[in-house]
Design a protein around this motif. Structure first.
Motif, PDB file in Angstrom:
ATOM      1  N   SER A  41      -2.203 -14.739  -4.724  1.00  0.00           N
ATOM      2  CA  SER A  41      -2.800 -13.043  -4.848  1.00  0.00           C
ATOM      3  C   SER A  41      -2.126 -12.221  -6.087  1.00  0.00           C
ATOM      4  N   SER A  42      -1.155 -13.222  -7.241  1.00  0.00           N
ATOM      5  CA  SER A  42      -0.699 -12.772  -7.824  1.00  0.00           C
ATOM      6  C   SER A  42      -1.862 -13.003  -9.586  1.00  0.00           C
ATOM      7  N   ARG A 101       0.751 -14.439  -1.046  1.00  0.00           N
ATOM      8  CA  ARG A 101       1.233 -13.022  -1.791  1.00  0.00           C
ATOM      9  C   ARG A 101       1.458 -14.161  -3.105  1.00  0.00           C
ATOM     10  N   THR A 159     -10.253 -11.268  -5.716  1.00  0.00           N
ATOM     11  CA  THR A 159      -9.664 -10.340  -4.233  1.00  0.00           C
ATOM     12  C   THR A 159      -8.964  -9.497  -4.439  1.00  0.00           C
ATOM     13  N   ALA A 160      -7.606  -9.583  -4.681  1.00  0.00           N
ATOM     14  CA  ALA A 160      -6.604  -9.121  -5.105  1.00  0.00           C
ATOM     15  C   ALA A 160      -6.801  -8.383  -5.968  1.00  0.00           C
ATOM     16  N   GLY A 168      -9.228  -4.971  -5.186  1.00  0.00           N
ATOM     17  CA  GLY A 168      -7.943  -3.856  -4.196  1.00  0.00           C
ATOM     18  C   GLY A 168      -8.121  -3.995  -3.149  1.00  0.00           C
ATOM     19  N   THR A 169      -7.846  -5.315  -2.633  1.00  0.00           N
ATOM     20  CA  THR A 169      -7.965  -5.564  -1.518  1.00  0.00           C
ATOM     21  C   THR A 169      -6.171  -5.800  -1.004  1.00  0.00           C
ATOM     22  N   GLU A 170      -5.533  -5.709   0.106  1.00  0.00           N
ATOM     23  CA  GLU A 170      -4.308  -5.138   0.066  1.00  0.00           C
ATOM     24  C   GLU A 170      -3.629  -6.542   0.944  1.00  0.00           C
ATOM     25  N   ARG A 171      -2.700  -7.006   0.109  1.00  0.00           N
ATOM     26  CA  ARG A 171      -1.709  -7.961   0.829  1.00  0.00           C
ATOM     27  C   ARG A 171      -1.712  -8.250   1.843  1.00  0.00           C
ATOM     28  N   ARG A 172      -1.886  -7.074   2.675  1.00  0.00           N
ATOM     29  CA  ARG A 172      -2.004  -6.816   4.393  1.00  0.00           C
ATOM     30  C   ARG A 172      -3.434  -7.558   4.943  1.00  0.00           C
ATOM     31  N   ARG A 173      -4.671  -6.738   4.088  1.00  0.00           N
ATOM     32  CA  ARG A 173      -5.739  -7.646   4.539  1.00  0.00           C
ATOM     33  C   ARG A 173      -5.797  -9.446   4.049  1.00  0.00           C
TER      34      ARG A 173
END
Length: 188
Positions: A180-181, A177, A94-95, A98-103
């Motif tokens: 999502s690595s 974080r 998902t990351a 292009g999904t931002e980490r804050r999302r």
């Protein structure tokens, strides 16, 4: 975001259901305590010392119920952390899309809030209306005050739950974080 949060909650339905039940019971306790406190404060038969005793006891019950709710929310946050560990490849994919980490952190907050806010709010309303309102029924003028106090308490408890969920999600940001690595895309 709602779809991801719902999928995460379905990852461990036992933990979600158990926490929702504990939060509903905590909400019932808050609703009953608020209804009884408003009823005692409206009664003219209690002297100042008796009213302080009963309202103080209800305030203690509210604190204990909210502490139990906080423990349940932390347990749910830990269950979500375990789910992140299991689903780290999906989170990394998902990351990578292009999904931002804050999302992704917002997904955690939504997964927590979707369980906590309705459970506490509806539990508070149910406890205050179903268990507390009959106590106030002896005085016809007390019923609107009791119901108003219960509704106000339900709104405040729901807002408090939403705030705690956001804080717990912010505490999970490091885990998000790590999950999502992009290195997790290589693991089977």
């Amino acid at each position: 975001m709602a779809l991801l949060a719902a999928a995460q909650r379905r990852g461990d339905p036992l933990a979600t259901g158990t926490v929702a039940a504990v939060l509903a019971v905590a909400g019932v306790a808050v609703g009953v305590a608020v209804a009884l406190s408003v009823s005692v404060l409206r009664e003219s038969t209690y002297d100042e010392l008796d009213a302080a005793f009963y309202v103080g006891g209800a305030a203690l019950a509210v604190r204990v119920a909210l502490a139990g709710g906080l423990v349940a929310l932390v347990a749910l946050a830990l269950a979500l952390t375990d789910h992140l560990l299991v689903a780290r490849r999906s989170v990394a994919a998902t990351a990578a899309l292009g999904t931002e980490r804050r999302r992704l952190v917002a997904v955690q907050a939504r997964a927590l809030s979707a369980t906590a806010v309705p459970s506490l709010g509806l539990g508070c309303l149910a406890g205050g209306v179903l268990l507390g309102a009959p106590v106030a029924a002896s005085d016809a003028g007390a019923l609107p005050a009791v119901l108003g106090g219960v509704v106000l308490a339900a709104v405040l408890v729901a807002l408090l739950a939403a705030l705690v969920c956001r804080l717990l999600a912010a505490a999970l940001a490091g885990r998000v974080r790590a999950a999502s690595s992009l290195e997790h895309l290589r693991t089977p």
